[in-house]
Design an enzyme around this catalytic site. Structure first.
Site, PDB file in Angstrom:
ATOM      1  CG  HIS A  88     -77.600  13.200 -11.388  1.00  0.00           C
ATOM      2  ND1 HIS A  88     -78.728  12.428 -11.266  1.00  0.00           N
ATOM      3  CD2 HIS A  88     -76.551  12.369 -11.147  1.00  0.00           C
ATOM      4  CE1 HIS A  88     -78.379  11.183 -10.952  1.00  0.00           C
ATOM      5  NE2 HIS A  88     -77.071  11.129 -10.870  1.00  0.00           N
ATOM      6  CG  ASP A 143     -71.388   8.138  -9.222  1.00  0.00           C
ATOM      7  OD1 ASP A 143     -70.454   8.815  -9.706  1.00  0.00           O
ATOM      8  OD2 ASP A 143     -71.510   7.941  -7.994  1.00  0.00           O
TER       9      ASP A 143
HETATM   10  O1  T3D Z   1     -70.967   8.864  -1.919  1.00  0.00           O
HETATM   11  C1  T3D Z   1     -71.177   9.505  -2.949  1.00  0.00           C
HETATM   12  O2  T3D Z   1     -71.346  10.729  -2.912  1.00  0.00           O
HETATM   13  C2  T3D Z   1     -71.233   8.798  -4.253  1.00  0.00           C
HETATM   14  C3  T3D Z   1     -70.350   9.423  -5.264  1.00  0.00           C
HETATM   15  C4  T3D Z   1     -69.274   8.764  -5.702  1.00  0.00           C
HETATM   16  C5  T3D Z   1     -68.411   9.343  -6.735  1.00  0.00           C
HETATM   17  C6  T3D Z   1     -66.997   8.892  -6.662  1.00  0.00           C
HETATM   18  O3  T3D Z   1     -66.174   9.610  -7.165  1.00  0.00           O
HETATM   19  S1  T3D Z   1     -66.575   7.436  -5.863  1.00  0.00           S
HETATM   20  C7  T3D Z   1     -64.807   7.348  -6.072  1.00  0.00           C
HETATM   21  C8  T3D Z   1     -64.076   8.249  -5.103  1.00  0.00           C
HETATM   22  N1  T3D Z   1     -62.673   8.373  -5.445  1.00  0.00           N
HETATM   23  C9  T3D Z   1     -61.773   7.421  -5.140  1.00  0.00           C
HETATM   24  O4  T3D Z   1     -62.086   6.374  -4.634  1.00  0.00           O
HETATM   25  C10 T3D Z   1     -60.316   7.736  -5.465  1.00  0.00           C
HETATM   26  C11 T3D Z   1     -59.511   7.884  -4.197  1.00  0.00           C
HETATM   27  N2  T3D Z   1     -58.143   8.252  -4.505  1.00  0.00           N
HETATM   28  C12 T3D Z   1     -57.247   7.373  -4.973  1.00  0.00           C
HETATM   29  O5  T3D Z   1     -57.532   6.209  -5.206  1.00  0.00           O
HETATM   30  C13 T3D Z   1     -55.862   7.892  -5.182  1.00  0.00           C
HETATM   31  O6  T3D Z   1     -55.686   9.066  -4.447  1.00  0.00           O
HETATM   32  C14 T3D Z   1     -55.546   8.181  -6.674  1.00  0.00           C
HETATM   33  C15 T3D Z   1     -55.444   6.867  -7.437  1.00  0.00           C
HETATM   34  C16 T3D Z   1     -56.574   9.090  -7.311  1.00  0.00           C
HETATM   35  C17 T3D Z   1     -54.173   8.894  -6.758  1.00  0.00           C
HETATM   36  O7  T3D Z   1     -53.217   8.146  -6.042  1.00  0.00           O
HETATM   37  P1  T3D Z   1     -51.816   8.823  -5.654  1.00  0.00           P
HETATM   38  O8  T3D Z   1     -50.990   7.742  -5.022  1.00  0.00           O
HETATM   39  O9  T3D Z   1     -51.271   9.520  -6.824  1.00  0.00           O
HETATM   40  O10 T3D Z   1     -52.177   9.962  -4.577  1.00  0.00           O
HETATM   41  P2  T3D Z   1     -52.586   9.757  -3.046  1.00  0.00           P
HETATM   42  O11 T3D Z   1     -51.369   9.797  -2.203  1.00  0.00           O
HETATM   43  O12 T3D Z   1     -53.499   8.621  -2.881  1.00  0.00           O
HETATM   44  O13 T3D Z   1     -53.473  11.095  -2.793  1.00  0.00           O
HETATM   45  C18 T3D Z   1     -52.840  12.361  -2.554  1.00  0.00           C
HETATM   46  C19 T3D Z   1     -53.632  13.040  -1.454  1.00  0.00           C
HETATM   47  O14 T3D Z   1     -54.973  13.255  -1.921  1.00  0.00           O
HETATM   48  C20 T3D Z   1     -53.758  12.175  -0.220  1.00  0.00           C
HETATM   49  O15 T3D Z   1     -53.791  13.033   0.899  1.00  0.00           O
HETATM   50  P3  T3D Z   1     -52.500  13.187   1.881  1.00  0.00           P
HETATM   51  O16 T3D Z   1     -52.152  11.815   2.330  1.00  0.00           O
HETATM   52  O17 T3D Z   1     -51.441  13.793   0.999  1.00  0.00           O
HETATM   53  O18 T3D Z   1     -52.972  14.107   2.948  1.00  0.00           O
HETATM   54  C21 T3D Z   1     -55.110  11.516  -0.379  1.00  0.00           C
HETATM   55  O19 T3D Z   1     -55.704  11.135   0.833  1.00  0.00           O
HETATM   56  C22 T3D Z   1     -55.888  12.660  -1.018  1.00  0.00           C
HETATM   57  N3  T3D Z   1     -57.036  12.136  -1.797  1.00  0.00           N
HETATM   58  C23 T3D Z   1     -56.952  11.483  -2.962  1.00  0.00           C
HETATM   59  N4  T3D Z   1     -58.176  11.168  -3.376  1.00  0.00           N
HETATM   60  C24 T3D Z   1     -59.038  11.636  -2.455  1.00  0.00           C
HETATM   61  C25 T3D Z   1     -58.305  12.259  -1.441  1.00  0.00           C
HETATM   62  N5  T3D Z   1     -58.892  12.812  -0.381  1.00  0.00           N
HETATM   63  C26 T3D Z   1     -60.251  12.763  -0.325  1.00  0.00           C
HETATM   64  N6  T3D Z   1     -61.012  12.171  -1.268  1.00  0.00           N
HETATM   65  C27 T3D Z   1     -60.465  11.606  -2.357  1.00  0.00           C
HETATM   66  N7  T3D Z   1     -61.222  11.086  -3.316  1.00  0.00           N
END
Ligand code: T3D
Length: 261
Positions: A88, A143
């Site tokens: 926020h 959020d």
């Molecule tokens: O609890 C609270 O504090 C409430 C607050 C909430 C706010 C929020 O933002 S909730 C939503 C959180 N975000 C997500 O759920 C998105 C998670 N990520 C994804 O779904 C995908 O990574 C993407 C769609 C964004 C991109 O996909 P892609 O295939 O291009 O990349 P990838 O392979 O998934 O990610 C690349 C790396 O980034 C990977 O790590 P690695 O395997 O290379 O070591 C992945 O784990 C890392 N990564 C991506 N998003 C996150 C992350 N690591 C930590 N947190 C993430 N959000």
């Protein structure tokens, strides 16, 4: 001030904040939320800054909340408090900053990363950019201001669809829906962002800031109240150097030299 999770550059009146955790697609940990908020507050204090660009390092803009950090939380963790004391403050710092903020969306924006992009005044997207309201994928509601910004920008039905499907919205779709101001090829992206930022940084910054205040206020005002507030703010703009300069430059048929004062 040196930062751990972001880069901060000031060149020719343009401050560029680069979210810099590329291995996670610039996921927000607590430090990055705090440092980004600090950078926006610094931008408010520094008169040399007349435009702010926020972008991401590597192939992502921001993947939102760091989910590894979520996994590591212990005890009776309050997400409400985490939002109140973290995201926020960041969103408010962006919106309260009376200078134009450009989100240069270089790649994927997910979750709170979308919220940060939406809190900017303008969004310039690379053709590689996409937007995902990933919240529902992990059982949360949107959020970081998404519920406030997104229906206003693209309408309730599209915003709700994005929230409940959590499907990727590509840059061209985002442009058609009015979520971004421009979509640019990756090769031209940086030049286009620089051109927008330079144009804003050499413009009538006081008027740009007051316009931001007037439009945000008007979103929740009656027409009568909005008219009254416009008159109040125009009184301020009308006493500025930039107004005198703008009129004089027009009459002398030359480009104005705005100073932001
Ligand atoms: O609890 C609270 O504090 C409430 C607050 C909430 C706010 C929020 O933002 S909730 C939503 C959180 N975000 C997500 O759920 C998105 C998670 N990520 C994804 O779904 C995908 O990574 C993407 C769609 C964004 C991109 O996909 P892609 O295939 O291009 O990349 P990838 O392979 O998934 O990610 C690349 C790396 O980034 C990977 O790590 P690695 O395997 O290379 O070591 C992945 O784990 C890392 N990564 C991506 N998003 C996150 C992350 N690591 C930590 N947190 C993430 N959000």
């Amino acid at each position: 001030m040196s930062y751990e999770t972001i880069l901060f550059d000031l060149t020719d009146g343009v401050a560029t904040i680069t979210l810099n955790r590329p291995d996670t697609l610039n996921a927000f940990n607590d430090t990055m939320i705090r440092e980004t908020t600090h950078a926006f507050k610094q931008a408010a204090r520094n008169r040399d800054i007349r435009c702010v660009v926020i972008t991401g390092a590597g192939r992502g803009f921001s993947s939102g909340q760091d989910l590894a950090d979520v996994q590591a939380r212990e005890g009776d963790f309050s997400i409400g408090d985490h939002l109140r004391h973290g995201y926020h403050r960041l969103i408010q710092a962006m919106v309260r900053l009376e200078k134009p903020v450009i989100a240069a969306v270089n790649g994927v924006a997910a979750g709170a990363g979308v919220g940060v992009a939406l809190a900017a005044d303008l969004r310039i997207a690379s053709e590689k950019a996409s937007f995902i309201l990933a919240f529902s994928r992990v059982g949360l509601i949107p959020d970081s201001g998404v519920n406030w910004f997104l229906p206003r920008l693209i309408g309730y039905a599209r915003a709700y669809q994005m929230a409940i499907t959590a499907e990727k919205v590509r840059a061209d779709q985002a442009l058609a829906w009015g979520m971004v101001n421009a979509v640019v090829s990756p090769d031209a992206f940086q030049d286009e962002v620089n051109a927008w930022a330079q144009r804003l940084a050499s413009g009538p910054s006081l008027a740009f800031g007051l316009t931001k205040r007037a439009m945000h206020r008007a979103l929740t005002q009656t027409l009568d109240d909005a008219l009254a507030y416009e008159a109040h703010l125009q009184e301020i703009a009308g006493r500025s150097h930039d107004y005198r300069e703008g009129v004089q430059a027009f009459l002398e048929k030359r480009p104005p030299q705005f100073t932001g004062s």
